[in-house]
Design a protein around this motif. Structure first.
Motif, mmCIF file in Angstrom:
data_model
loop_
_atom_site.group_PDB
_atom_site.id
_atom_site.type_symbol
_atom_site.label_atom_id
_atom_site.label_comp_id
_atom_site.label_asym_id
_atom_site.label_seq_id
_atom_site.Cartn_x
_atom_site.Cartn_y
_atom_site.Cartn_z
ATOM 1 N N ALA B 109 -0.844 -2.465 -6.656
ATOM 2 C CA ALA B 109 -1.027 -1.175 -5.977
ATOM 3 C C ALA B 109 -2.372 -1.138 -5.260
ATOM 4 O O ALA B 109 -2.474 -0.646 -4.134
ATOM 5 N N GLN B 110 -3.413 -1.680 -5.899
ATOM 6 C CA GLN B 110 -4.742 -1.681 -5.274
ATOM 7 C C GLN B 110 -4.790 -2.640 -4.079
ATOM 8 O O GLN B 110 -5.390 -2.337 -3.050
ATOM 9 N N PHE B 111 -4.155 -3.797 -4.248
ATOM 10 C CA PHE B 111 -4.072 -4.736 -3.128
ATOM 11 C C PHE B 111 -3.417 -4.043 -1.929
ATOM 12 O O PHE B 111 -3.911 -4.119 -0.797
ATOM 13 N N ALA B 112 -2.305 -3.378 -2.176
ATOM 14 C CA ALA B 112 -1.569 -2.711 -1.093
ATOM 15 C C ALA B 112 -2.427 -1.625 -0.447
ATOM 16 O O ALA B 112 -2.406 -1.450 0.774
ATOM 17 N N GLN B 113 -3.215 -0.923 -1.262
ATOM 18 C CA GLN B 113 -4.078 0.140 -0.727
ATOM 19 C C GLN B 113 -5.076 -0.440 0.278
ATOM 20 O O GLN B 113 -5.257 0.079 1.380
ATOM 21 N N GLY B 114 -5.716 -1.562 -0.084
ATOM 22 C CA GLY B 114 -6.663 -2.196 0.828
ATOM 23 C C GLY B 114 -5.976 -2.771 2.061
ATOM 24 O O GLY B 114 -6.485 -2.672 3.185
ATOM 25 N N PHE B 115 -4.816 -3.360 1.853
ATOM 26 C CA PHE B 115 -4.058 -3.965 2.947
ATOM 27 C C PHE B 115 -3.683 -2.903 3.987
ATOM 28 O O PHE B 115 -3.882 -3.088 5.193
ATOM 29 N N PHE B 116 -3.157 -1.762 3.507
ATOM 30 C CA PHE B 116 -2.740 -0.721 4.440
ATOM 31 C C PHE B 116 -3.939 0.023 5.033
ATOM 32 O O PHE B 116 -3.844 0.565 6.139
ATOM 33 N N ALA B 117 -5.065 0.054 4.316
ATOM 34 C CA ALA B 117 -6.276 0.641 4.916
ATOM 35 C C ALA B 117 -6.640 -0.137 6.172
ATOM 36 O O ALA B 117 -6.980 0.446 7.213
ATOM 37 N N CYS B 118 -6.542 -1.460 6.112
ATOM 38 C CA CYS B 118 -6.838 -2.293 7.282
ATOM 39 C C CYS B 118 -5.768 -2.079 8.360
ATOM 40 O O CYS B 118 -6.082 -1.974 9.537
ATOM 41 N N ALA B 119 -4.499 -2.010 7.947
ATOM 42 C CA ALA B 119 -3.417 -1.784 8.910
ATOM 43 C C ALA B 119 -3.639 -0.463 9.654
ATOM 44 O O ALA B 119 -3.476 -0.392 10.883
ATOM 45 N N ASP B 120 -4.012 0.582 8.926
ATOM 46 C CA ASP B 120 -4.234 1.885 9.553
ATOM 47 C C ASP B 120 -5.440 1.843 10.489
ATOM 48 O O ASP B 120 -5.412 2.395 11.586
ATOM 49 N N GLU B 121 -6.503 1.182 10.037
ATOM 50 C CA GLU B 121 -7.727 1.091 10.840
ATOM 51 C C GLU B 121 -7.442 0.487 12.215
ATOM 52 O O GLU B 121 -8.010 0.894 13.220
ATOM 53 N N PHE B 122 -6.518 -0.486 12.261
ATOM 54 C CA PHE B 122 -6.275 -1.196 13.523
ATOM 55 C C PHE B 122 -4.910 -0.862 14.142
ATOM 56 O O PHE B 122 -4.478 -1.523 15.083
ATOM 57 N N GLY B 123 -4.230 0.159 13.605
ATOM 58 C CA GLY B 123 -2.976 0.615 14.217
ATOM 59 C C GLY B 123 -1.840 -0.392 14.140
ATOM 60 O O GLY B 123 -1.061 -0.550 15.082
#
Lengths: 322, 322
Positions: B109-123
Motif C-alpha cells: 500500500a505504501q509503495f503504491a502511494q509513492g508510485f501514484f504520487a509520482c504519477a499524479d505529479e507528472f500527469g
C-alpha cells in the motif's frame, strides 16, 4: 574465444547489443537512446500489455532456453490476438543472476534465438529493453495496432451470444503433467501437448478475423473456466456450457482448468454461427461452440454433458497468489 | 481485519484492483482487459522506455516503500525528460515474494502511494500491469508524446556545441555513501542528498523546454562521465570539460561518476548560450556549462580545472555487469 569483451566482462551494454538488438522494420528509432520512437498509423489505437515471467513460478528452471525465449514473447503476442490487434512492437527487460561463464552466455544466445524467432513469425520489432543483475526474470511489454473502436474487449458478451473456443485447451497442462510425472501420455498426444506447452501458437490471425464479428474475447492463460469467468464478470452475464467434446475423462480437468494454452475464447451473436464455421475452415483451426451466454447470476457457469446431464465444475483455474 | 479477501488470500486480481488501479484521465481503456487502449494524438510520435528495478541491485532492501514507489516511476519519467517527451502513460509489472501477512500488504500500500504520487505529479495514467510471485522486482514501461521529429536524441551533438548539466549531479551518490557509512554528511547537505537519492525529481519541464534548442540530451543515471560518454559515442565526437564548479574535493568523484541523480546532460549550439541562461532563470533550476564538444577521438573526455590545469578522470560510472 576470450576477447576484450569476453563473457566474464560482458557489460550491460554489450549484452543488449550482442543478443537483443536487431534491425527494426517499422520503427523510427530502436534500441540505443533513452527511449524508442514509434509513429502509430493514423486512425489506429494502440493496444498495450505487459507480462512478467519468473523462474519457478512460470517456467521450470531447466526449460530449454530457446523454447523459453519463444514463449516469453508468445504469451504477450497472445494478448494482442485476444484484443484483435496486429502485434507490432515489443520491449524486453531481463534480470539475470550473472554472466560469469560461457554456459550462461550460450543460454542467453539460445533464449534470444527463440525470442526473435517468435518476433519474426509475427512481424514484431524489438525496440528496447533493459538488462540487469538479479534473480531470473523476464518482463515483456508489447504494442499492437487496431482500427479505432474495433478492439475486442472482455465486456461485450450479450445474452444469446454463442461461446466459442479455438483449438483444444488443456494440451499445455497435460504436457506439463507428463513432464512432472503426474500423468503419462503416449505419442502422438505427447508431442502435441509438449508443443503446446513449449511453443504456444498465439491466435493472431483468428483475433484479426474476429474484428467486427466477436462481441467479446479473451485468451486462455489461466484456464478455460477462469478466463471465461473474466468475460462474464466484465460483461455482466452468465454462461451455460454444453460439454460435448469427445475427450477421455481424464482430460476434462486440463480442458476446463489448465492454463498456458493461449487459445482464444470468444462470443458471437448466434446469427454469425455460419461465419465462424467458415472461418474455422479458412484458418484450418478448430473452432468449437461450447455454450451460450444468458442473463443469469453474473459470472456463474453451469454445464451439461453431451447427454444433457448436469456436470459439476471443479476448480476454476490458476491464480498466482491463490 | 480478516475478511473474505484477507491478505492471506489476496489473489493476483484483487491485488491489482486494490492497489494499482486508479481512474485514468486520457486513456481509452485502462486496467482490466487483455491490454490497455490508448489513442496517440495525431502529429505525435510515441517515446517508449522500460526499466527494471531489482532489490539489492537498484535499491537497499530496507528502503522506505513509499520512496521506492516514487523512485520506481521517477527513473522512467526521467527517460521521457531526456527525450523531450511529455510523459503520458505507464505500466507496472511486479514480482513479490508473497502476500502472506499484514506487514506485506502495508508495504505494498505504501509503495503504491509513492508510485501514484509520482504519477499524479507528472500527469501519468497507469494503464496496466502484471502482478506475480517471485523475488522482488519492479518493471515499469512508460510512454510519452513528442511532436514528430522533435525528440531529443543522444546522437545530435556537434563540434562547437556547449555541454550543460542541470542541478548538481552526485547528490544521490553522496546520500547513499552516507547511509552506507562511507562518508559523513551534515545538514543541510544531508537532507538535500537524501532527497536526491530517495525522491529524485525528473527534469520534465527542462526536457520540454529543450525541444528545438538542445542538439543532444541524456539523463544522468549511470554517472555524468558515463552518460556524457554515451552522447559522445552516439554523436561521433569528443568533449573537453572545464571543471570550475566550486565543490569540496571529496565531492568530485560523486559529481563525475555518481549515478542515480536523473539530472539532464545536454548539448546546445554555442549561439544559444543566452537562451539556456534565461531558461535556468525561468525554471529556477541551476544549468551549468561544463565544457564543449569537439571533433577528437570519438568518446574521449578530457578535463581541466578552474585554473586550466589538466584533471585526471577516474572511473567512468557504474555498469551493472562491469
Amino acid at each position: 574465444m576470450p576477447s576484450a569483451d569476453s563473457p566474464a566482462r560482458l557489460s550491460e551494454f554489450s549484452l543488449i547489443n550482442r543478443y537483443f538488438t536487431r534491425p527494426t522494420r517499422h520503427t523510427v528509432l530502436g534500441v540505443g537512446d533513452d527511449g524508442a520512437l514509434i509513429r502509430p498509423a493514423s486512425g489506429m489505437e494502440l493496444v498495450i500489455s505487459t507480462d512478467m515471467l519468473v523462474a519457478g513460478t512460470h517456467f521450470l528452471p531447466d526449460t530449454n532456453a530457446a523454447d523459453l525465449g519463444w514463449k516469453t514473447l508468445a504469451v504477450n503476442v497472445s494478448d494482442m490476438a485476444a484484443m484483435g490487434a496486429q502485434p507490432r512492437w515489443a520491449l524486453l527487460a531481463v534480470a539475470l543472476p550473472g554472466v560469469e561463464n560461457e554456459a550462461t552466455e550460450t543460454w542467453i544466445a539460445q533464449f534470444a534465438q527463440g525470442f526473435f524467432a517468435c518476433a519474426d513469425e509475427f512481424g514484431i520489432d524489438i525496440i528496447g529493453g533493459d538488462t540487469t543483475r538479479g534473480p531470473l526474470n523476464f518482463c515483456v511489454t508489447i504494442f499492437g495496432e487496431v482500427p479505432t473502436g474495433q478492439a475486442l474487449l472482455r465486456s461485450g458478451a450479450q445474452a444469446g451470444d454463442e461461446i466459442w473456443v479455438s483449438g483444444q485447451p488443456g494440451r499445455a497442462a497435460l504436457g506439463l503433467a507428463h513432464l512432472q510425472g503426474r500423468t503419462v501420455l503416449s505419442e502422438p498426444a505427447l508431442a502435441n501437448c509438449l508443443a503446446a506447452l513449449q511453443r504456444p501458437q498465439p491466435r493472431v490471425k483468428l483475433g484479426l478475423a474476429l474484428r467486427g464479428l466477436a462481441s467479446a474475447a479473451i485468451d486462455v492463460s489461466d484456464g478455460l473456466l477462469a478466463d471465461l469467468g473474466h468475460v462474464l464478470t466484465a460483461s455482466g452475464v452468465a454462461a451455460s456450457l454444453r460439454l460435448a467434446v469427445p475427450l477421455p475423462p481424464t482430460f476434462w480437468d486440463a480442458y476446463l482448468a489448465g492454463g498456458d494454452d493461449y487459445e482464444l475464447v470468444f462470443t458471437t451473436p448466434a446469427s454469425r454461427h455460419a461465419d465462424i464455421v467458415a472461418l474455422a475452415d479458412a484458418l484450418k483451426l478448430a473452432l468449437t461452440c461450447i455454450g451460450i451466454i444468458h442473463a443469469g447470476e453474473v459470472g456463474r457457469i453451469d454445464a451439461v454433458d453431451a447427454d444433457n446431464q448436469p456436470v459439476s465444475l471443479g476448480r476454476r483455474g490458476y491464480e498466482h497468489f491463490a
